[in-house]
Design an enzyme around this catalytic site. Structure first.
Site, PDB file in Angstrom:
ATOM      1  N   CYS A 121       0.816  -1.231   0.000  1.00 41.19           N
ATOM      2  CA  CYS A 121       0.000   0.000   0.000  1.00 41.19           C
ATOM      3  C   CYS A 121       0.841   1.268   0.000  1.00 41.19           C
ATOM      4  CB  CYS A 121      -0.933   0.004   1.203  1.00 41.19           C
ATOM      5  SG  CYS A 121      -2.070  -1.378   1.154  1.00 41.19           S
ATOM      6  N   HIS A 271      -3.976   7.155   1.543  1.00 39.96           N
ATOM      7  CA  HIS A 271      -4.193   5.806   1.020  1.00 39.96           C
ATOM      8  C   HIS A 271      -5.618   5.394   1.394  1.00 39.96           C
ATOM      9  CE1 HIS A 271      -4.023   1.641   0.225  1.00 39.96           C
ATOM     10  NE2 HIS A 271      -3.942   1.266   1.492  1.00 39.96           N
ATOM     11  N   ASN A 301     -10.113  -0.745  -1.862  1.00 39.15           N
ATOM     12  CA  ASN A 301      -8.676  -0.532  -1.658  1.00 39.15           C
ATOM     13  C   ASN A 301      -7.923  -1.094  -2.875  1.00 39.15           C
ATOM     14  OD1 ASN A 301      -6.006  -0.572  -0.839  1.00 39.15           O
ATOM     15  ND2 ASN A 301      -6.421  -1.451   1.181  1.00 39.15           N
TER      16      ASN A 301
HETATM   17  O1  UT7 Z   1      -4.308  -1.356   2.807  1.00 40.09           O
HETATM   18  C1  UT7 Z   1      -3.842  -2.344   3.680  1.00 40.09           C
HETATM   19  C2  UT7 Z   1      -4.010  -1.946   5.055  1.00 40.09           C
HETATM   20  N1  UT7 Z   1      -5.200  -2.549   5.591  1.00 40.09           N
HETATM   21  C3  UT7 Z   1      -5.943  -1.875   6.431  1.00 40.09           C
HETATM   22  O2  UT7 Z   1      -5.662  -0.740   6.712  1.00 40.09           O
HETATM   23  C4  UT7 Z   1      -7.104  -2.605   7.059  1.00 40.09           C
HETATM   24  C5  UT7 Z   1      -7.289  -2.125   8.475  1.00 40.09           C
HETATM   25  N2  UT7 Z   1      -8.337  -2.864   9.198  1.00 40.09           N
HETATM   26  C6  UT7 Z   1      -9.623  -2.740   8.862  1.00 40.09           C
HETATM   27  O3  UT7 Z   1      -9.969  -2.014   7.941  1.00 40.09           O
HETATM   28  C7  UT7 Z   1     -10.629  -3.467   9.728  1.00 40.09           C
HETATM   29  O4  UT7 Z   1      -9.964  -4.120  10.777  1.00 40.09           O
HETATM   30  C8  UT7 Z   1     -11.468  -4.498   8.930  1.00 40.09           C
HETATM   31  C9  UT7 Z   1     -12.464  -3.762   8.057  1.00 40.09           C
HETATM   32  C10 UT7 Z   1     -10.586  -5.362   8.062  1.00 40.09           C
HETATM   33  C11 UT7 Z   1     -12.247  -5.403   9.857  1.00 40.09           C
HETATM   34  O5  UT7 Z   1     -13.041  -4.644  10.749  1.00 40.09           O
HETATM   35  P1  UT7 Z   1     -13.041  -5.005  12.306  1.00 40.09           P
HETATM   36  O6  UT7 Z   1     -14.014  -4.104  12.936  1.00 40.09           O
HETATM   37  O7  UT7 Z   1     -11.625  -4.916  12.783  1.00 40.09           O
HETATM   38  O8  UT7 Z   1     -13.602  -6.459  12.312  1.00 40.09           O
HETATM   39  P2  UT7 Z   1     -12.916  -7.848  12.769  1.00 40.09           P
HETATM   40  O9  UT7 Z   1     -11.815  -8.242  11.865  1.00 40.09           O
HETATM   41  O10 UT7 Z   1     -12.575  -7.766  14.214  1.00 40.09           O
HETATM   42  O11 UT7 Z   1     -14.087  -8.858  12.568  1.00 40.09           O
HETATM   43  C12 UT7 Z   1     -15.241  -8.777  13.364  1.00 40.09           C
HETATM   44  C13 UT7 Z   1     -16.228  -9.832  12.883  1.00 40.09           C
HETATM   45  C14 UT7 Z   1     -15.626 -11.219  12.752  1.00 40.09           C
HETATM   46  O12 UT7 Z   1     -16.598 -12.133  13.195  1.00 40.09           O
HETATM   47  P3  UT7 Z   1     -16.458 -12.823  14.660  1.00 40.09           P
HETATM   48  O13 UT7 Z   1     -15.157 -13.552  14.605  1.00 40.09           O
HETATM   49  O14 UT7 Z   1     -16.460 -11.675  15.625  1.00 40.09           O
HETATM   50  O15 UT7 Z   1     -17.660 -13.685  14.717  1.00 40.09           O
HETATM   51  C15 UT7 Z   1     -15.455 -11.399  11.264  1.00 40.09           C
HETATM   52  O16 UT7 Z   1     -15.559 -12.745  10.850  1.00 40.09           O
HETATM   53  O17 UT7 Z   1     -16.705  -9.484  11.593  1.00 40.09           O
HETATM   54  C16 UT7 Z   1     -16.606 -10.615  10.726  1.00 40.09           C
HETATM   55  N3  UT7 Z   1     -16.385 -10.173   9.366  1.00 40.09           N
HETATM   56  C17 UT7 Z   1     -17.379  -9.927   8.502  1.00 40.09           C
HETATM   57  N4  UT7 Z   1     -18.702 -10.001   8.626  1.00 40.09           N
HETATM   58  C18 UT7 Z   1     -19.449  -9.682   7.549  1.00 40.09           C
HETATM   59  C19 UT7 Z   1     -15.212  -9.934   8.755  1.00 40.09           C
HETATM   60  N5  UT7 Z   1     -15.423  -9.534   7.482  1.00 40.09           N
HETATM   61  C20 UT7 Z   1     -16.755  -9.528   7.304  1.00 40.09           C
HETATM   62  C21 UT7 Z   1     -17.586  -9.212   6.212  1.00 40.09           C
HETATM   63  N6  UT7 Z   1     -18.921  -9.307   6.396  1.00 40.09           N
HETATM   64  N7  UT7 Z   1     -17.103  -8.814   5.025  1.00 40.09           N
END
Ligand code: UT7
Length: 344
Positions: A121, A271, A301
């Site tokens: 990125c 970004h 992204n």
């Molecule tokens: O450019 C590269 C750099 N990358 C970034 O900057 C990404 C930075 N991080 C993020 O943007 C966020 O952490 C995410 C958007 C990736 C995830 O959001 P979060 O609030 O941190 O969610 P999480 O990973 O803690 O997941 C929470 C829950 C999980 O379920 P359980 O384990 O709590 O039951 C995931 O399985 O949300 C679930 N989940 C989804 N649910 C519906 C993850 N992706 C999805 C989805 N739809 N697409």
């Protein structure tokens, strides 16, 4: 001293729009539009069709940037391509782009150097700093810098892969970095950093070169890549936390080096990884919304392409005026990060 300025910009995204609902209905991912929009701001992304690769998109962006700069491919002295999704393991996309620009054809062939940058990125910022250094050192007059990604080919478009696969889209952005003897414009500085302690927090391994052979071999000489090696993995919360603090740090470093305040910057091009990350940073900086354009809603992204795509969109929309101070910044896998300041 020779200055390096951006003489032209261009971008290309494939025509196929994939909405959050399409992830559900076309690919069978168990998700909701609300989840993705609330957590990331993404409403849709573009996916290139089968047969289209990174240099195919890069060449379209590059041609537009050359037209904007009133240059021909043969005016280039160097090509730098930032991508984490090159056509093949090697060589990189730079040489494919060189061919597609017609630089290897006929008697007028110009075999300019072609360099691939692998900094995810932050790849565009690393590539930009390389181009600026070449121009300032007198090693090149015109450098093509492309950030281009074909993510759609390598996403786990299933419910297991949804945390990563709902975030990414395809596209390419390009800038031409040119020499100028005018001191009142150009790239003022690029400030880069990296922290290898987080190298495995966001990665797509595919193979392990320490293993013999690097990919487990089947009796028929084909290889098998286990799912945890095949698909990108990410500790999203950890990336999020570091993105906020580190990007603010990179921005402050750039401001301190130029003895300016955040209020002196006319436009911030972040970004585009997550709208919430960018909004959180904007709040910390007390910057009005109109100074921080976003396009993550439309493209998701696009990794190395996010900043040059947003920059070209802003230039073409007339949001950047001569004399404006523009700041690019971002963080991604590695972790790698960077900030750049440009006077238009
Ligand atoms: O450019 C590269 C750099 N990358 C970034 O900057 C990404 C930075 N991080 C993020 O943007 C966020 O952490 C995410 C958007 C990736 C995830 O959001 P979060 O609030 O941190 O969610 P999480 O990973 O803690 O997941 C929470 C829950 C999980 O379920 P359980 O384990 O709590 O039951 C995931 O399985 O949300 C679930 N989940 C989804 N649910 C519906 C993850 N992706 C999805 C989805 N739809 N697409």
């Amino acid at each position: 001293m020779v200055q390096a300025y951006i003489s032209g910009t261009g971008f290309y995204v494939p025509p196929r729009v994939v909405t959050n609902d399409d992830l559900i209905h076309t690919y069978g991912v168990e998700t909701t539009n609300e989840w993705i929009v609330q957590r990331t701001g993404i409403e849709a992304r573009r996916f290139a069709d089968e047969g289209v690769g990174t240099s195919d998109m890069a060449v379209k962006a590059a041609r537009d940037a050359l037209v904007a700069a009133q240059l021909e491919p043969h005016d280039l002295d160097l090509i730098v391509v930032a991508t984490l999704s090159p056509e093949h393991a090697f060589p990189g996309s730079g040489v494919f782009l060189q061919q597609k620009l017609g630089l290897c054809d006929g008697e007028s062939a110009k075999f300019v150097p072609a360099l691939d940058v692998r900094n995810q990125c932050s790849g565009f910022l690393y590539a930009l700093s390389t181009a600026v250094a070449h121009v300032r050192a007198g090693m090149a007059r015109h450098v093509l810098v492309c950030g281009a990604e074909t993510h759609s080919a390598a996403l786990d478009l299933s419910t297991d892969g949804r945390t990563v696969s709902s975030l990414f889209g395809d596209g390419a952005g390009a800038v031409i970095v040119s020499a100028s003897d005018r001191d009142d414009r150009g790239v003022r500085g690029v400030y880069l950093g990296a922290d290898g302690r987080f190298a495995e927090v966001l990665c797509q391994k595919i193979w392990d070169i320490r293993k013999r052979p690097f990919i487990p071999k089947n009796p028929d000489r084909s290889g098998t890549v286990a799912p945890e090696m095949l698909w990108a993995t990410m500790d999203g919360k950890l990336v999020f936390k570091h993105a906020v603090g580190t990007m603010l740090g990179a921005l402050m470093r750039a401001c301190t080096a130029h003895k300016i305040g955040v209020e002196d910057i006319d436009l911030f091009l972040f970004h585009q990884a997550n709208m919430r990350i960018n909004q959180f940073i904007a709040q910390q900086l007390h910057v009005p919304d109109e100074k921080i354009p976003h396009n993550i809603q439309r493209y998701g992204n696009t990794t190395a392409a996010t900043i040059p795509i947003a920059y070209d969109e802003c230039r073409r929309a007339g949001r950047i005026k001569p004399g404006n101070l523009v700041c690019f910044f971002g963080l991604g896998a590695g972790f790698h990060w960077g900030a750049a300041l440009l006077r238009e």
